[in-house]
Design an enzyme around this catalytic site. Sequence first.
Site, PDB file in Angstrom:
ATOM      1  N   HIS A 143       0.823  -1.207   0.000  1.00 41.39           N
ATOM      2  CA  HIS A 143       0.000   0.000   0.000  1.00 41.39           C
ATOM      3  C   HIS A 143       0.859   1.259   0.000  1.00 41.39           C
ATOM      4  O   HIS A 143       2.040   1.240   0.384  1.00 41.39           O
ATOM      5  CB  HIS A 143      -0.911   0.011   1.228  1.00 41.39           C
ATOM      6  CG  HIS A 143      -0.143  -0.035   2.531  1.00 41.39           C
ATOM      7  ND1 HIS A 143       0.441   1.082   3.110  1.00 41.39           N
ATOM      8  CD2 HIS A 143       0.148  -1.069   3.345  1.00 41.39           C
ATOM      9  CE1 HIS A 143       1.048   0.735   4.216  1.00 41.39           C
ATOM     10  NE2 HIS A 143       0.896  -0.567   4.391  1.00 41.39           N
ATOM     11  N   GLU A 173      -2.435  -7.083   7.362  1.00 46.87           N
ATOM     12  CA  GLU A 173      -1.190  -6.773   8.055  1.00 46.87           C
ATOM     13  C   GLU A 173      -0.998  -7.699   9.255  1.00 46.87           C
ATOM     14  O   GLU A 173      -1.977  -8.256   9.780  1.00 46.87           O
ATOM     15  CB  GLU A 173      -1.221  -5.305   8.516  1.00 46.87           C
ATOM     16  CG  GLU A 173      -0.030  -4.854   9.353  1.00 46.87           C
ATOM     17  CD  GLU A 173       1.275  -4.848   8.581  1.00 46.87           C
ATOM     18  OE1 GLU A 173       1.809  -5.947   8.331  1.00 46.87           O
ATOM     19  OE2 GLU A 173       1.750  -3.748   8.262  1.00 46.87           O
TER      20      GLU A 173
END
Length: 218
Positions: free
Chosen positions: A12, A92
């Site tokens: 990201h 994550e």
Amino acid sequence: MARPRRIVLVRHGESEGNADDSVYERVPDHALGLTARGERQAQETGGRLREAFGSERVSVYVSPYRRTHQTLRAFGLDPDLVRVREEPRLREQDWGNWQDREDVRRQKAYRDAYGHFFYRFAQGESGADVYDRVGAFLESLHRGFEEPDSPSNVLIVTHGLTMRLFCMRWFHWSVAEFEALANPDNAETRTLLLGDDGRYTLDRPFARWREPERYDVA
């Protein structure tokens, strides 16, 4: 099985947490968005992705976090050419729910000393835990290759640690090799390319921050 010609992994763009780690005390990790810089990074990466994919179809898997969804939108891919699936196993590494900044900094220092793969954050995950769920995702990914309309491109929008563990699992890297690798930068890509010999190769290596400490040699 119609395996894709390329599998593109993307981290990201810069998030609010990357810019200011105090935000973790007020906002859940999954809810953190991109900064203006992160938006620009994602747009620039999107231009390169659109050029690479051309008019070919793309199967997209995206982490359920806000910053990964925002990164994907910023790519500006043609919606008629992409099939998007949110994939929680690509999230994550869990560091616990609400995070105390000083405690996380201490734990990161402990992790550096103990090892990124084996150290488990309090109320969170170790790298080994993430490795296991990435492995489960890979099994699903391979089943998807058997679908008759499987696209020739796969795009995975995820996080730095998850990218490294994906490649570790795919290429059968050792724990020592994984421990020596650094995360890619925000909005940076790594691409697995299918060769004429039926094997995938990585378009470029991950940077190393140290030499591997191997246990299988005297």
